[in-house]
Design a protein around this motif. Structure first.
Motif, PDB file in Angstrom:
ATOM      1  N   ALA A  14      38.071  44.219  40.262  1.00  0.00           N
ATOM      2  CA  ALA A  14      37.300  44.978  41.243  1.00  0.00           C
ATOM      3  C   ALA A  14      36.061  44.204  41.687  1.00  0.00           C
ATOM      4  O   ALA A  14      35.728  44.155  42.875  1.00  0.00           O
ATOM      5  N   VAL A  15      35.395  43.577  40.701  1.00  0.00           N
ATOM      6  CA  VAL A  15      34.209  42.783  41.027  1.00  0.00           C
ATOM      7  C   VAL A  15      34.591  41.600  41.917  1.00  0.00           C
ATOM      8  O   VAL A  15      33.897  41.258  42.882  1.00  0.00           O
ATOM      9  N   GLY A  16      35.756  40.971  41.566  1.00  0.00           N
ATOM     10  CA  GLY A  16      36.212  39.834  42.379  1.00  0.00           C
ATOM     11  C   GLY A  16      36.529  40.246  43.798  1.00  0.00           C
ATOM     12  O   GLY A  16      36.174  39.545  44.752  1.00  0.00           O
ATOM     13  N   ILE A  17      37.212  41.385  43.932  1.00  0.00           N
ATOM     14  CA  ILE A  17      37.544  41.871  45.273  1.00  0.00           C
ATOM     15  C   ILE A  17      36.274  42.190  46.057  1.00  0.00           C
ATOM     16  O   ILE A  17      36.151  41.857  47.250  1.00  0.00           O
ATOM     17  N   ALA A  18      35.327  42.831  45.353  1.00  0.00           N
ATOM     18  CA  ALA A  18      34.060  43.152  46.020  1.00  0.00           C
ATOM     19  C   ALA A  18      33.356  41.875  46.457  1.00  0.00           C
ATOM     20  O   ALA A  18      32.777  41.804  47.557  1.00  0.00           O
ATOM     21  N   GLY A  19      33.424  40.844  45.586  1.00  0.00           N
ATOM     22  CA  GLY A  19      32.800  39.572  45.949  1.00  0.00           C
ATOM     23  C   GLY A  19      33.453  38.952  47.169  1.00  0.00           C
ATOM     24  O   GLY A  19      32.789  38.393  48.045  1.00  0.00           O
TER      25      GLY A  19
END
Length: 238
Positions: free
Chosen positions: A197-202
Motif C-alpha cells: 500500500a505504501v509503495g502504491i501510494a508512493g
C-alpha cells in the motif's frame, strides 16, 4: 498312624480357609460401606487398574444382616454414581450385572462403565436411594480403600505406546505451533500488504509529481516560445 491322621485333619481344616482367602482376594482391593440395611462393596471392576483400558465402578450390594445379594433391575434409576478425578466429574449410569431372564451375571453386582484415561486417584460418589434408603457415599482410591489407576507403560510389551496424556500434550503442542505459524504468516501478510500500500501510494505521489512537473515544464516552454515570438516581431510605435 496318629500323626498321619492329625496331618490329614489339619489339611482338611485349612482348605475352607484357603477358599475363603481366594474368594476374598479381589475384594481386598475394595472398600465396604453401609447405607441403612445395606452393605456396598465398592471399587474398580478390573484390578489392577490401568489408564487407557476399559473399566467400571464396581458395586456389590448385599443385605447387611444376612449377606444375601440384593437384585434390583431399576437401581440405576434411583442410585447414581459420579466419577471424579481432580476437579472433573462425570455422572455414570449403574447397570445390573445379573440378567434374570438368562440367569447370566452375578447377583447383587452393579457396574458403571468408563475408561480411566489418566493414572492417579479416582473418587466415586454415590447419591440417591436404594429402595427407600437414602444414600450419600463418597470413596476415593488409596492404599486402604481400592486400587488407583496405574500407568500401563510398566506392562506394555514389546513396544510402549504413548499414553493418552502424552498424546494430548503432543496435540496441544502441535496446535500451539500451528497457531504461532498462522499468526506469523498473517503478520507477514499484513506487513507485505502495508508495504504494498505504501509503495502504491508512493507511485501515485510520484506520478502526480511527474504530471505536475510536466505541466510546469510545458507552461514554461510555452512562455519561452511566446517571448521569443514577441522579440522577433517588435511593435512599431509612431
Amino acid at each position: 498312624m496318629r500323626a498321619k491322621v492329625l496331618t490329614a485333619l489339619a489339611i482338611v481344616a485349612a482348605v475352607p480357609a484357603l477358599l475363603i482367602a481366594v474368594t476374598a482376594g479381589p475384594a481386598s482391593a475394595h472398600v465396604l460401606k453401609t447405607a441403612g440395611p445395606y452393605h456396598l462393596l465398592i471399587g474398580f471392576g478390573n484390578e489392577p487398574t490401568y489408564a487407557g483400558a476399559q473399566n467400571s465402578v464396581f458395586v456389590l450390594l448385599t443385605n447387611a444382616k444376612t449377606g444375601a445379594p440384593v437384585v434390583d433391575e431399576g437401581l440405576g434409576d434411583t442410585l447414581k454414581v459420579a466419577v471424579g478425578f481432580g476437579t472433573q466429574t462425570k455422572l455414570l449410569p449403574l447397570v445390573s450385572s445379573f440378567d434374570p431372564d438368562s440367569g447370566q451375571g452375578t447377583k447383587g453386582v452393579y457396574n458403571a462403565y468408563f475408561v480411566p484415561t489418566v493414572p492417579g486417584d479416582y473418587t466415586f460418589h454415590f447419591s440417591g436411594t436404594i429402595h427407600t434408603t437414602k444414600v450419600n457415599i463418597t470413596v476415593k482410591s488409596s492404599p486402604t480403600t481400592f486400587d488407583s489407576a496405574h500407568d500401563p507403560a510398566a506392562i506394555e510389551f514389546p513396544q510402549q505406546a504413548p499414553s493418552n496424556l502424552q498424546l494430548a500434550q503432543r496435540q496441544n503442542a502441535e496446535s500451539a505451533r500451528l497457531s504461532a505459524a498462522i499468526h506469523a504468516a498473517d503478520s507477514k501478510a499484513a506487513s507485505a500488504s502495508t508495504a504494498l500500500a505504501v509503495g502504491i501510494a508512493g507511485l501515485v505521489v510520484g506520478a502526480a509529481g511527474l504530471c505536475a512537473g510536466g505541466i510546469a515544464l510545458a507552461r514554461s516552454r510555452s512562455r519561452s516560445r511566446g517571448a521569443a515570438a514577441d522579440s522577433q516581431h517588435p511593435v512599431n510605435v509612431e
